[in-house]
Structures are given as structure tokens and as C-alpha cells.
Scaffold this motif. Sequence first.
Motif, PDB file in Angstrom:
ATOM      1  N   LYS A  43       2.785   9.684   3.240  1.00 49.71           N
ATOM      2  CA  LYS A  43       2.990  10.071   1.850  1.00 49.71           C
ATOM      3  C   LYS A  43       4.442  10.485   1.611  1.00 49.71           C
ATOM      4  N   THR A  44       5.016  11.214   2.531  1.00 46.76           N
ATOM      5  CA  THR A  44       6.410  11.631   2.396  1.00 46.76           C
ATOM      6  C   THR A  44       7.327  10.417   2.313  1.00 46.76           C
ATOM      7  N   ALA A  45       7.079   9.429   3.160  1.00 46.13           N
ATOM      8  CA  ALA A  45       7.905   8.219   3.166  1.00 46.13           C
ATOM      9  C   ALA A  45       7.759   7.442   1.862  1.00 46.13           C
ATOM     10  N   VAL A  46       6.525   7.308   1.392  1.00 42.41           N
ATOM     11  CA  VAL A  46       6.276   6.575   0.153  1.00 42.41           C
ATOM     12  C   VAL A  46       6.880   7.318  -1.037  1.00 42.41           C
ATOM     13  N   ALA A  77       8.557   0.001  14.777  1.00 39.03           N
ATOM     14  CA  ALA A  77       8.333  -0.960  15.867  1.00 39.03           C
ATOM     15  C   ALA A  77       7.681  -0.305  17.072  1.00 39.03           C
ATOM     16  N   THR A  78       7.813   1.006  17.202  1.00 44.33           N
ATOM     17  CA  THR A  78       7.226   1.688  18.356  1.00 44.33           C
ATOM     18  C   THR A  78       5.716   1.873  18.228  1.00 44.33           C
ATOM     19  N   ASP A  79       5.183   1.854  16.995  1.00 41.73           N
ATOM     20  CA  ASP A  79       3.749   2.129  16.851  1.00 41.73           C
ATOM     21  C   ASP A  79       2.999   1.228  15.869  1.00 41.73           C
ATOM     22  N   VAL A  80       3.712   0.302  15.198  1.00 42.71           N
ATOM     23  CA  VAL A  80       3.064  -0.576  14.224  1.00 42.71           C
ATOM     24  C   VAL A  80       3.509  -2.017  14.494  1.00 42.71           C
ATOM     25  N   PRO A  81       2.573  -2.926  14.748  1.00 42.69           N
ATOM     26  CA  PRO A  81       2.944  -4.333  14.933  1.00 42.69           C
ATOM     27  C   PRO A  81       3.618  -4.880  13.669  1.00 42.69           C
ATOM     28  N   LEU A  82       4.575  -5.781  13.857  1.00 40.63           N
ATOM     29  CA  LEU A  82       5.319  -6.329  12.722  1.00 40.63           C
ATOM     30  C   LEU A  82       4.416  -6.907  11.629  1.00 40.63           C
ATOM     31  N   PRO A  83       3.384  -7.692  11.949  1.00 37.97           N
ATOM     32  CA  PRO A  83       2.533  -8.206  10.863  1.00 37.97           C
ATOM     33  C   PRO A  83       1.890  -7.091  10.035  1.00 37.97           C
ATOM     34  N   GLU A  84       1.547  -5.988  10.668  1.00 39.92           N
ATOM     35  CA  GLU A  84       0.962  -4.870   9.921  1.00 39.92           C
ATOM     36  C   GLU A  84       2.010  -4.177   9.064  1.00 39.92           C
ATOM     37  N   PHE A  85       3.233  -4.096   9.569  1.00 43.03           N
ATOM     38  CA  PHE A  85       4.302  -3.513   8.752  1.00 43.03           C
ATOM     39  C   PHE A  85       4.554  -4.369   7.515  1.00 43.03           C
ATOM     40  N   VAL A  86       4.643  -5.689   7.723  1.00 41.19           N
ATOM     41  CA  VAL A  86       4.851  -6.591   6.585  1.00 41.19           C
ATOM     42  C   VAL A  86       3.684  -6.457   5.606  1.00 41.19           C
ATOM     43  N   ALA A  87       2.472  -6.390   6.117  1.00 39.44           N
ATOM     44  CA  ALA A  87       1.303  -6.203   5.243  1.00 39.44           C
ATOM     45  C   ALA A  87       1.431  -4.910   4.450  1.00 39.44           C
ATOM     46  N   SER A  88       1.925  -3.849   5.085  1.00 39.82           N
ATOM     47  CA  SER A  88       2.062  -2.567   4.381  1.00 39.82           C
ATOM     48  C   SER A  88       3.091  -2.666   3.260  1.00 39.82           C
ATOM     49  N   MET A  89       4.170  -3.391   3.495  1.00 40.23           N
ATOM     50  CA  MET A  89       5.190  -3.553   2.450  1.00 40.23           C
ATOM     51  C   MET A  89       4.645  -4.386   1.293  1.00 40.23           C
ATOM     52  N   LEU A  90       3.913  -5.444   1.618  1.00 43.49           N
ATOM     53  CA  LEU A  90       3.315  -6.271   0.571  1.00 43.49           C
ATOM     54  C   LEU A  90       2.276  -5.477  -0.215  1.00 43.49           C
ATOM     55  N   MET A  91       1.500  -4.632   0.491  1.00 42.80           N
ATOM     56  CA  MET A  91       0.525  -3.784  -0.189  1.00 42.80           C
ATOM     57  C   MET A  91       1.224  -2.780  -1.099  1.00 42.80           C
ATOM     58  N   THR A  92       2.367  -2.266  -0.665  1.00 40.73           N
ATOM     59  CA  THR A  92       3.124  -1.310  -1.470  1.00 40.73           C
ATOM     60  C   THR A  92       3.587  -1.965  -2.765  1.00 40.73           C
ATOM     61  N   LYS A  93       4.130  -3.157  -2.640  1.00 38.93           N
ATOM     62  CA  LYS A  93       4.584  -3.882  -3.830  1.00 38.93           C
ATOM     63  C   LYS A  93       3.407  -4.197  -4.747  1.00 38.93           C
ATOM     64  N   ASP A  94       2.317  -4.682  -4.179  1.00 36.07           N
ATOM     65  CA  ASP A  94       1.132  -5.016  -4.971  1.00 36.07           C
ATOM     66  C   ASP A  94       0.548  -3.779  -5.655  1.00 36.07           C
ATOM     67  N   HIS A  95       0.585  -2.661  -4.956  1.00 35.41           N
ATOM     68  CA  HIS A  95       0.087  -1.400  -5.510  1.00 35.41           C
ATOM     69  C   HIS A  95       0.875  -1.033  -6.778  1.00 35.41           C
ATOM     70  N   LEU A  96       2.189  -1.191  -6.729  1.00 37.28           N
ATOM     71  CA  LEU A  96       3.018  -0.911  -7.904  1.00 37.28           C
ATOM     72  C   LEU A  96       2.742  -1.898  -9.029  1.00 37.28           C
ATOM     73  N   TRP A  97       2.651  -3.178  -8.692  1.00 39.99           N
ATOM     74  CA  TRP A  97       2.372  -4.197  -9.703  1.00 39.99           C
ATOM     75  C   TRP A  97       1.041  -3.908 -10.400  1.00 39.99           C
ATOM     76  N   SER A  98       0.032  -3.592  -9.624  1.00 41.36           N
ATOM     77  CA  SER A  98      -1.293  -3.306 -10.203  1.00 41.36           C
ATOM     78  C   SER A  98      -1.212  -2.102 -11.139  1.00 41.36           C
ATOM     79  N   TYR A  99      -0.513  -1.089 -10.705  1.00 43.54           N
ATOM     80  CA  TYR A  99      -0.355   0.102 -11.545  1.00 43.54           C
ATOM     81  C   TYR A  99       0.346  -0.252 -12.863  1.00 43.54           C
ATOM     82  N   LEU A 100       1.415  -1.010 -12.772  1.00 46.44           N
ATOM     83  CA  LEU A 100       2.150  -1.377 -13.987  1.00 46.44           C
ATOM     84  C   LEU A 100       1.313  -2.259 -14.903  1.00 46.44           C
ATOM     85  N   ARG A 101       0.524  -3.159 -14.337  1.00 43.41           N
ATOM     86  CA  ARG A 101      -0.356  -3.990 -15.177  1.00 43.41           C
ATOM     87  C   ARG A 101      -1.358  -3.129 -15.939  1.00 43.41           C
ATOM     88  N   ARG A 102      -1.878  -2.102 -15.266  1.00 41.38           N
ATOM     89  CA  ARG A 102      -2.856  -1.217 -15.919  1.00 41.38           C
ATOM     90  C   ARG A 102      -2.209  -0.319 -16.967  1.00 41.38           C
TER      91      ARG A 102
END
Length: 146
Positions: A43-46, A77-102
Motif C-alpha cells: 500500500k505504501t508503494a502504491v 527480483a529477489t522475491d517476485v518472478p518477472l511475469p508476476e511483476f509485469v502482471a502487477s503493473m498491468l493490474m495497476t494500470k487496469d485498476h486506474l482505468w476501471s476507476y476512471l471509467r466508473r
Amino acid sequence: MVALRLVRLIESHSEELADGLVRKLHTSERTTAYRKIPAHELKTAVLAVYENLGEWLMTKTESDVELRYKELGARRATDVPLPEFVASMLMTKDHLWSYLRREAMSDGALQLYGELEFLQSLNKFYDSAIYYASIGYEQKAKARAA
């Protein structure tokens, strides 16, 4: 300015947005490694991005994004596989888009144009962040191998 209105909307609801995203990251099957990261840390990072989104989109340079996200990539990189990190960034962007659409449906052509311009800036920011974070991951992997 429409973009500024949208930035302020996100910044003023950053707490709610961050809570929702952390829940998504902790429950998604695409981001299981994030369950090991405490909710308050995520939460702090976000919040650091959401609360200062205007600064990130309007005044920060490509070099600022590069520096921040290479460091984040190396740290994750020490605790999150790259595909999961990329997924988290895409989810972050999608989360904002969904909020703005609403919350910020446009009511005219000029406003729609301003919103599209803002969304392009948002996309460019997240695309750059993902790119530089993946470089940070790669640098960390090379350092480990050496």
C-alpha cells in the motif's frame, strides 16, 4: 484542464484505490508471490505513485521513471518472478482505468479528447515503468550470476 481534473480525482481517492489494488494483488492467481509482501508495504508503494500521479505524469522525466523503476525491478527480483511483476503493473494500470471509467465518464467531445490525452500519458508512464523495471530485474539476475 481535463487531465488535471482526472489526476486530482485519482490523487484524492488514492487511499481507496490503493486498498483495492492491494486486495487484487493478494488474491489474484497471476500475482501469488505478492502474498508474501505485507499489505502495508504494498500500500505504501502504491500510494507513493497514486498520491503523486500529477508529478509523475507532468513533471517527472523519462530519467526519473528509469531510476525509480530500475530500482524497484531490482528489489522485486529477489522475491517476485518477472511475469508476476509485469502482471502487477498491468493490474495497476487496469485498476486506474476501471476507476476512471466508473467515476469520470465524459460528457462531451472536448472532454473526451482531454481524457484520451491523459490516458495516453498514463499508458506511456506504465509502459516505461514496466520496461525499466524489467531492466532492473535483468541487472539483478546478472549480478547474482557473477
